[in-house]
Design a protein around this motif. Structure first.
Motif, PDB file in Angstrom:
ATOM      1  N   TYR A  18       0.839  -1.192   0.000  1.00  0.00           N
ATOM      2  CA  TYR A  18       0.000   0.000   0.000  1.00  0.00           C
ATOM      3  C   TYR A  18       0.881   1.251   0.000  1.00  0.00           C
ATOM      4  CZ  TYR A  18      -2.499   3.956   1.883  1.00  0.00           C
ATOM      5  OH  TYR A  18      -2.968   5.222   2.073  1.00  0.00           O
ATOM      6  N   HIS A  19       1.911   1.222   0.802  1.00  0.00           N
ATOM      7  CA  HIS A  19       2.808   2.363   0.917  1.00  0.00           C
ATOM      8  C   HIS A  19       3.431   2.727  -0.437  1.00  0.00           C
ATOM      9  CE1 HIS A  19       5.512   5.154   2.764  1.00  0.00           C
ATOM     10  NE2 HIS A  19       6.567   4.443   2.466  1.00  0.00           N
ATOM     11  N   VAL A  20       3.852   1.736  -1.187  1.00  0.00           N
ATOM     12  CA  VAL A  20       4.400   1.980  -2.528  1.00  0.00           C
ATOM     13  C   VAL A  20       3.330   2.599  -3.420  1.00  0.00           C
ATOM     14  CG1 VAL A  20       5.234   0.842  -4.634  1.00  0.00           C
ATOM     15  CG2 VAL A  20       6.181   0.197  -2.402  1.00  0.00           C
ATOM     16  N   TRP A  21       2.155   1.992  -3.431  1.00  0.00           N
ATOM     17  CA  TRP A  21       1.040   2.461  -4.262  1.00  0.00           C
ATOM     18  C   TRP A  21       0.674   3.898  -3.910  1.00  0.00           C
ATOM     19  CZ3 TRP A  21      -4.016   3.649  -2.632  1.00  0.00           C
ATOM     20  CH2 TRP A  21      -4.976   3.761  -3.645  1.00  0.00           C
ATOM     21  N   ALA A  22       0.512   4.185  -2.621  1.00  0.00           N
ATOM     22  CA  ALA A  22       0.105   5.521  -2.179  1.00  0.00           C
ATOM     23  C   ALA A  22       1.196   6.552  -2.469  1.00  0.00           C
ATOM     24  CB  ALA A  22      -0.237   5.502  -0.688  1.00  0.00           C
ATOM     25  N   THR A  23       2.446   6.165  -2.309  1.00  0.00           N
ATOM     26  CA  THR A  23       3.552   7.080  -2.613  1.00  0.00           C
ATOM     27  C   THR A  23       3.529   7.462  -4.083  1.00  0.00           C
ATOM     28  OG1 THR A  23       4.914   6.207  -0.813  1.00  0.00           O
ATOM     29  CG2 THR A  23       6.079   7.317  -2.622  1.00  0.00           C
ATOM     30  N   HIS A  24       3.355   6.480  -4.949  1.00  0.00           N
ATOM     31  CA  HIS A  24       3.294   6.755  -6.392  1.00  0.00           C
ATOM     32  C   HIS A  24       2.111   7.660  -6.726  1.00  0.00           C
ATOM     33  CE1 HIS A  24       6.419   4.188  -8.341  1.00  0.00           C
ATOM     34  NE2 HIS A  24       6.433   3.685  -7.116  1.00  0.00           N
ATOM     35  N   ARG A  25       0.963   7.363  -6.169  1.00  0.00           N
ATOM     36  CA  ARG A  25      -0.234   8.172  -6.463  1.00  0.00           C
ATOM     37  C   ARG A  25      -0.076   9.601  -5.951  1.00  0.00           C
ATOM     38  NH1 ARG A  25      -5.002   5.651  -8.182  1.00  0.00           N
ATOM     39  NH2 ARG A  25      -6.226   7.267  -7.160  1.00  0.00           N
ATOM     40  N   LEU A  26       0.480   9.749  -4.760  1.00  0.00           N
ATOM     41  CA  LEU A  26       0.677  11.091  -4.220  1.00  0.00           C
ATOM     42  C   LEU A  26       1.654  11.879  -5.089  1.00  0.00           C
ATOM     43  CD1 LEU A  26       0.129  13.121  -1.884  1.00  0.00           C
ATOM     44  CD2 LEU A  26       2.253  12.249  -0.877  1.00  0.00           C
ATOM     45  N   LEU A  27       2.765  11.272  -5.430  1.00  0.00           N
ATOM     46  CA  LEU A  27       3.762  11.976  -6.228  1.00  0.00           C
ATOM     47  C   LEU A  27       3.237  12.309  -7.619  1.00  0.00           C
ATOM     48  CD1 LEU A  27       6.950  10.092  -5.040  1.00  0.00           C
ATOM     49  CD2 LEU A  27       6.316  12.465  -4.527  1.00  0.00           C
ATOM     50  N   ASP A  28       2.383  11.468  -8.165  1.00  0.00           N
ATOM     51  CA  ASP A  28       1.756  11.780  -9.442  1.00  0.00           C
ATOM     52  C   ASP A  28       0.897  13.036  -9.306  1.00  0.00           C
ATOM     53  OD1 ASP A  28       1.031  11.242 -12.221  1.00  0.00           O
ATOM     54  OD2 ASP A  28      -0.937  10.680 -11.411  1.00  0.00           O
ATOM     55  N   ALA A  29       0.137  13.127  -8.223  1.00  0.00           N
ATOM     56  CA  ALA A  29      -0.698  14.311  -7.997  1.00  0.00           C
ATOM     57  C   ALA A  29       0.171  15.549  -7.764  1.00  0.00           C
ATOM     58  CB  ALA A  29      -1.632  14.080  -6.809  1.00  0.00           C
ATOM     59  N   VAL A  30       1.243  15.400  -7.023  1.00  0.00           N
ATOM     60  CA  VAL A  30       2.141  16.515  -6.737  1.00  0.00           C
ATOM     61  C   VAL A  30       2.831  17.004  -8.014  1.00  0.00           C
ATOM     62  CG1 VAL A  30       4.320  17.099  -5.562  1.00  0.00           C
ATOM     63  CG2 VAL A  30       2.482  15.977  -4.298  1.00  0.00           C
ATOM     64  N   SER A  31       3.058  16.116  -8.951  1.00  0.00           N
ATOM     65  CA  SER A  31       3.762  16.502 -10.185  1.00  0.00           C
ATOM     66  C   SER A  31       3.002  17.560 -10.987  1.00  0.00           C
ATOM     67  CB  SER A  31       4.034  15.277 -11.059  1.00  0.00           C
ATOM     68  OG  SER A  31       2.832  14.811 -11.657  1.00  0.00           O
ATOM     69  N   ARG A  32       1.718  17.695 -10.731  1.00  0.00           N
ATOM     70  CA  ARG A  32       0.896  18.667 -11.460  1.00  0.00           C
ATOM     71  C   ARG A  32       0.949  20.072 -10.852  1.00  0.00           C
ATOM     72  NH1 ARG A  32      -2.558  14.156 -10.688  1.00  0.00           N
ATOM     73  NH2 ARG A  32      -2.490  12.805 -12.500  1.00  0.00           N
ATOM     74  N   VAL A  33       1.619  20.211  -9.717  1.00  0.00           N
ATOM     75  CA  VAL A  33       1.704  21.482  -9.009  1.00  0.00           C
ATOM     76  C   VAL A  33       2.889  22.282  -9.552  1.00  0.00           C
ATOM     77  CG1 VAL A  33       2.113  22.507  -6.720  1.00  0.00           C
ATOM     78  CG2 VAL A  33       0.672  20.492  -6.939  1.00  0.00           C
ATOM     79  N   SER A  34       2.698  23.585  -9.711  1.00  0.00           N
ATOM     80  CA  SER A  34       3.789  24.450 -10.171  1.00  0.00           C
ATOM     81  C   SER A  34       4.934  24.426  -9.156  1.00  0.00           C
ATOM     82  CB  SER A  34       3.293  25.882 -10.354  1.00  0.00           C
ATOM     83  OG  SER A  34       3.024  26.464  -9.081  1.00  0.00           O
ATOM     84  N   ASP A  35       6.128  24.758  -9.607  1.00  0.00           N
ATOM     85  CA  ASP A  35       7.275  24.828  -8.699  1.00  0.00           C
ATOM     86  C   ASP A  35       7.024  25.835  -7.581  1.00  0.00           C
ATOM     87  OD1 ASP A  35       8.756  22.883 -10.010  1.00  0.00           O
ATOM     88  OD2 ASP A  35       9.834  24.326 -11.254  1.00  0.00           O
TER      89      ASP A  35
END
Length: 178
Positions: A18-35
């Motif tokens: 779960y931790h791997v899955w959630a980390t990937h999903r969170l980072l995918d969402a974060v990637s859409r945020v401006s610097d």
């Protein structure tokens, strides 16, 4: 999962997946945020999304993983910026999350009933229940993923679905596939 694993192994391996899955999903969402928004102080304990992700790298991978895997007790500040580059930070978090499953599977079942002996970041010796402290590692990550998800929402971004039960449902559906 092998039926020869103990209930502790089974539980914590599920947590690690779960931790791997959630980390990937969170980072995918974060990637859409401006610097700019990524580094903005949005009122989190570690101020920004970037600061909170760095804290996860320090706490989970550099402190707790070292304690569980090597018996080491590194002396690091919880707010240290270990990786200033957001792409490399994301890769470090993904790689670190992937390490837990193999480590957990390598332990004998009786290890989960023992103690974890380590030194705090101030050098004070500690001895805590092994399984409960391992649960803390995954709970801690969930806590900070929730903070980041709230920050994403406040920034007008969609928050990822990170419920563990959702992940369990996905795994069950995958297991039924031929």
């Amino acid at each position: 999962m092998s039926t020869s694993l103990s209930p502790f192994h089974t539980h914590f391996i599920r947590q690690a997946r779960y931790h791997v899955w959630a980390t990937h999903r969170l980072l995918d969402a974060v990637s859409r945020v401006s610097d700019e928004d990524y580094k903005r102080d949005v009122g989190l304990f570690f101020k920004s999304i970037h600061g909170t992700l760095n804290h996860l790298l320090v706490g989970e991978h550099l402190l707790w993983y070292a304690r569980f895997s090597k018996g080491a007790s590194p002396m690091l500040a919880l707010d240290a910026e270990i990786e200033p580059d957001r792409e490399r930070l994301g890769q470090a978090l993904k790689g670190g999350a992937a390490n837990w499953e193999h480590l957990i599977a390598s332990w004998p079942a009786e290890r989960f009933n023992g103690q974890l002996d380590y030194r705090t970041m101030k050098g004070v010796p500690q001895s805590l229940p092994f399984a409960a402290t391992l649960a803390h590692v995954f709970n801690h990550a969930t806590h900070h993923r929730g903070q980041i998800t709230a920050a994403l929402t406040a920034l007008g971004q969609p928050g990822p679905e990170l419920d563990w039960v959702y992940h369990l449902q996905l795994e069950a559906a995958e297991a039924k596939k031929p």
